[in-house]
Write a protein that holds these residues in place. Structure first.
Motif, mmCIF file in Angstrom:
data_model
loop_
_atom_site.group_PDB
_atom_site.id
_atom_site.type_symbol
_atom_site.label_atom_id
_atom_site.label_comp_id
_atom_site.label_asym_id
_atom_site.label_seq_id
_atom_site.Cartn_x
_atom_site.Cartn_y
_atom_site.Cartn_z
ATOM 1 N N TRP A 338 0.853 -1.199 0.000
ATOM 2 C CA TRP A 338 0.000 0.000 0.000
ATOM 3 C C TRP A 338 0.886 1.246 0.000
ATOM 4 O O TRP A 338 1.923 1.287 0.645
ATOM 5 C CB TRP A 338 -0.904 0.033 1.228
ATOM 6 N N CYS A 341 -0.696 7.265 2.703
ATOM 7 C CA CYS A 341 -2.039 7.838 2.673
ATOM 8 C C CYS A 341 -1.981 9.208 1.954
ATOM 9 O O CYS A 341 -1.261 10.120 2.373
ATOM 10 C CB CYS A 341 -2.570 7.996 4.105
ATOM 11 N N VAL A 352 -6.720 8.467 0.801
ATOM 12 C CA VAL A 352 -6.832 7.238 0.008
ATOM 13 C C VAL A 352 -5.452 6.587 -0.126
ATOM 14 O O VAL A 352 -4.442 7.291 -0.314
ATOM 15 C CB VAL A 352 -7.420 7.539 -1.392
ATOM 16 N N GLN A 353 -5.421 5.227 -0.030
ATOM 17 C CA GLN A 353 -4.218 4.431 -0.301
ATOM 18 C C GLN A 353 -4.462 3.561 -1.532
ATOM 19 O O GLN A 353 -5.560 3.024 -1.712
ATOM 20 C CB GLN A 353 -3.879 3.528 0.886
ATOM 21 N N VAL A 354 -3.448 3.401 -2.369
ATOM 22 C CA VAL A 354 -3.561 2.587 -3.566
ATOM 23 C C VAL A 354 -2.367 1.628 -3.609
ATOM 24 O O VAL A 354 -1.341 1.846 -2.950
ATOM 25 C CB VAL A 354 -3.597 3.461 -4.849
ATOM 26 N N ARG A 355 -2.529 0.556 -4.414
ATOM 27 C CA ARG A 355 -1.450 -0.382 -4.655
ATOM 28 C C ARG A 355 -1.616 -0.976 -6.060
ATOM 29 O O ARG A 355 -2.709 -0.993 -6.611
ATOM 30 C CB ARG A 355 -1.418 -1.499 -3.620
ATOM 31 N N GLU A 385 -11.943 -3.408 -7.793
ATOM 32 C CA GLU A 385 -11.504 -2.034 -7.502
ATOM 33 C C GLU A 385 -11.193 -1.879 -6.019
ATOM 34 O O GLU A 385 -10.240 -1.221 -5.628
ATOM 35 C CB GLU A 385 -12.596 -1.034 -7.934
ATOM 36 N N LYS A 389 -7.703 -0.159 -3.910
ATOM 37 C CA LYS A 389 -7.847 1.176 -3.299
ATOM 38 C C LYS A 389 -8.595 1.016 -1.986
ATOM 39 O O LYS A 389 -9.525 0.208 -1.877
ATOM 40 C CB LYS A 389 -8.616 2.101 -4.217
ATOM 41 N N GLN A 390 -8.185 1.770 -0.944
ATOM 42 C CA GLN A 390 -8.872 1.765 0.341
ATOM 43 C C GLN A 390 -8.733 3.115 1.010
ATOM 44 O O GLN A 390 -7.796 3.877 0.732
ATOM 45 C CB GLN A 390 -8.300 0.677 1.249
#
Length: 635
Positions: A338, A341, A352-355, A385, A389-390
């Motif tokens: 991840w 933030c 939002v965190q993305v990987r 999705e 993303k979280q």
């Protein structure tokens, strides 16, 4: 369970396997001869045994049916009871010879003397009364061949012969008496009185009075018909009559007393027929336990279709075979870590965190490093999705950030020496507050701990576990009874050793340090020990490489490498070399002794050949030394 290992020194075929020839020796059963004919009965009176035997012809090998228990002559025997009538043979006596007076000069011819007669052993079944070997008759009942006699003088009293003793009661009461008598034939012409005309004696058990009883043997082995080797048979037992002193007698003695006889003298029995274990064929190989990577296994099985019966060949224990699967590369999608933030328009708050994801190839093991490859090799992307993303949050200064709850612990009981002191256990979990600012540490609570009662808790015990030896080292760890590896709980005093050492060290070829702390030989070699109990060398076992080789050629196969050196000393009474070509210990001793003798001879020659020094005489005019004592104690 049999496991097929993949060799590493042969090329693989198109199927992904290495193939090489192997031989599994067929089992060979123990072979015995046919039964011999039954021998004669061991007793000529009463109960004896008859014996027959068979002997070993070929020993078993390669898992064949074992031999029964053999004696020192490699024979197995079978005995059955037999009975011989006690009155088959009897003693026959002839008439007494005339009484021979001991004093021939005495006149008239009267007085004491001896007389003799001839006795013979005859068969009662022989009507002609022909004599047989005297050992067939009962020696205890043999009549006397000589006896004392007397010729009465004209003036002496003449009495008749003694009559038979009266019968004792069946109970052999010692208070009861036996009697016999005789009568006067001619009175004495002188004043002498004649002898007694009656005698009495008590009835004593096993002396002049006997009791009788039936004697029953044990059941015999199962006897089959003449040409049968298995199936229905008969077990028998025999009945005989025995006197109270242990002497076998004829059955008529017991029959006359109306003693109770046993009812059953034979019973049916069954000898199981020899049936070897029958196995089904091998099933087809199962699918690999893993779809890709290394470490997968395939297996096949066989089943017992007919179990062993009687002394048939036992079923093998290897009913399952395994082999490794061909290695197929594993392609899989791997998610990245991840990101930090990401916030919009601020330094704290919600973000939002993305990987990302990528396609990698690996061999299925944990230690193997995955290599990134083209995404097309992994196929369709399985992620949604929400997986990429979280939401996240960055605590603002002064806020107290709390971590999620941990997992509930296992149900625990308070135990001493494996015994629980309570019936209800406890589980616990915790969460921690993270303080963003040191100034707000008093406003944030401490760690939160929750507990709850639980049932089903148990007391654990701990045991040491060890791995297999690898170069005389192994791993030692403590394991709880539920299979969890722990760092405490096991007794330190009972900890197994992790390193084994042999003293002296095992430096011989093909030797290694065994678990018992002594040097042993690898598989395929046998230990040759010294008289001190230490390993001398390892000698190759004949036939360990080629099991199909002829036994007669084994000595040629195991000839030492340095056979040319052995040929030099061929014919010597004392061989200086071992079978493996090494010098024997006594050669070192002889060499050391020869070296010491050479040193002694050189030193003796030196002393003999050394010139003596000239003698120095004392000068004639030498002033004597005078000492004076000045009272000092240190002088």
């Amino acid at each position: 369970m049999e496991v097929f290992e993949e060799p590493k020194d042969l090329e693989k075929s198109g199927s992904g396997y290495v193939q090489e020839e192997c031989v599994i020796p067929c089992p060979f059963d123990c072979k015995l001869s046919d039964w011999s004919s039954w021998g004669s009965c061991s007793s000529s009176c009463g109960i004896g045994v008859r014996i027959r035997s068979k002997w070993l012809k070929e020993k078993p090998y390669s898992g064949g049916r074992p031999c029964p228990k053999l004696d020192l002559k490699n024979q197995v025997h079978e005995a059955v009871p037999c009975y011989s009538e006690c009155n088959q043979y009897s003693w026959v006596v002839e008439h007494w010879s005339p009484c021979k007076i001991n004093n021939e000069l005495r006149s008239p011819r009267c007085g004491r003397g001896t007389q003799s007669r001839r006795i013979r052993c005859v068969s009662t079944a022989d009507s002609e009364g022909g004599g047989v070997d005297r050992s067939l008759c009962n020696q205890d009942d043999a009549p006397p061949e000589t006896q004392a006699c007397s010729l009465l003088c004209p003036s002496e009293c003449v009495m008749s012969e003694w009559g038979t003793w009266s019968r004792c009661p069946q109970s052999c009461d010692p208070h009861a008496m036996q009697r016999r008598s005789r009568h006067l034939l001619r009175p004495s012409l002188n004043s002498r009185t004649c002898g007694e005309d009656s005698q009495v004696r008590p009835c004593l058990l096993n002396e002049n009075c006997f009791q009788f009883q039936y004697n029953l043997t044990e059941w015999s082995t199962c006897q089959l018909s003449e040409n049968a080797s298995c199936g229905q048979g008969v077990r028998t037992r025999l009945l005989s009559c025995v006197r109270s002193d242990g002497k076998p007698v004829g059955m008529d003695h017991c029959d006359q007393r109306n003693l109770e006889k046993p009812q059953r003298m034979s019973i049916p029995c069954l000898v199981e027929c020899v049936v070897n274990c029958q196995l089904s064929g091998w099933t087809t190989w199962t699918q690999c336990s893993q779809t890709c990577g290394q470490g997968g296994r395939m297996s096949r099985t066989r089943f017992i279709t007919m179990p062993t019966q009687g002394e048939g060949r036992q079923c093998p224990t290897e009913l399952i075979q395994q082999k490794p699967c061909p290695v197929v590369p594993c392609y899989s999608w791997v998610l990245g870590n991840w990101s930090a933030c990401k916030l919009e328009g601020g330094d704290c708050g919600e973000g939002v965190q993305v990987r990302s994801f990528s396609c990698v190839v690996h061999n299925g093991s944990i230690s193997h490093t995955a290599v990134r490859v083209e995404d097309a090799l992994c196929g369709e992307v399985p992620f949604q999705e929400g997986t990429l993303k979280q939401l996240c949050s960055v605590p603002c200064p002064g806020d107290c950030h709390i971590t999620p709850w941990s997992e509930w612990s296992q149900c625990e009981l308070t135990c001493i020496d494996g015994r629980s002191l309570e019936t209800t256990g406890r589980q616990s979990r915790s969460r921690t507050f993270i303080i963003q600012s040191f100034e707000n540490q008093d406003s944030c609570p401490q760690q939160v701990l929750e507990t709850r009662p639980c049932t089903g808790g148990k007391c654990y015990h701990y045991a040491w576990k060890v791995s297999l030896w690898n170069n005389n080292e192994r791993t030692v760890w403590c394991q709880r009874s539920d299979g969890l590896n722990v760092t405490g709980g096991c007794s330190p005093q009972a900890r197994p050793t992790a390193i084994r050492q042999c003293i002296p060290a095992c430096r011989k070829p093909f030797s290694y340090c065994t678990q018992g702390g002594v040097c042993g030989c690898e598989k395929g070699y046998t230990e040759i020990m010294r008289s001190s109990g230490f390993l001398d060398y390892c000698m190759k076992v004949p036939g360990s490489e080629d099991k199909k080789a002829d036994v007669k050629n084994l000595p040629g196969k195991n000839r030492p490498v340095n056979s040319k050196i052995h040929d030099i000393f061929k014919g010597w009474p004392l061989q200086p070399l071992d079978p493996d070509g090494r010098v024997k210990i006594w050669v070192y001793g002889v060499s050391g002794g020869s070296f010491l003798i050479m040193i002694f001879l050189v030193f003796t020659s030196y002393l003999v050949c050394k010139k003596p020094k000239p003698h120095q005489s004392t000068p004639r005019h030498q002033k004597p030394l005078t000492l004076a004592y000045d009272g000092d104690l240190d002088m």
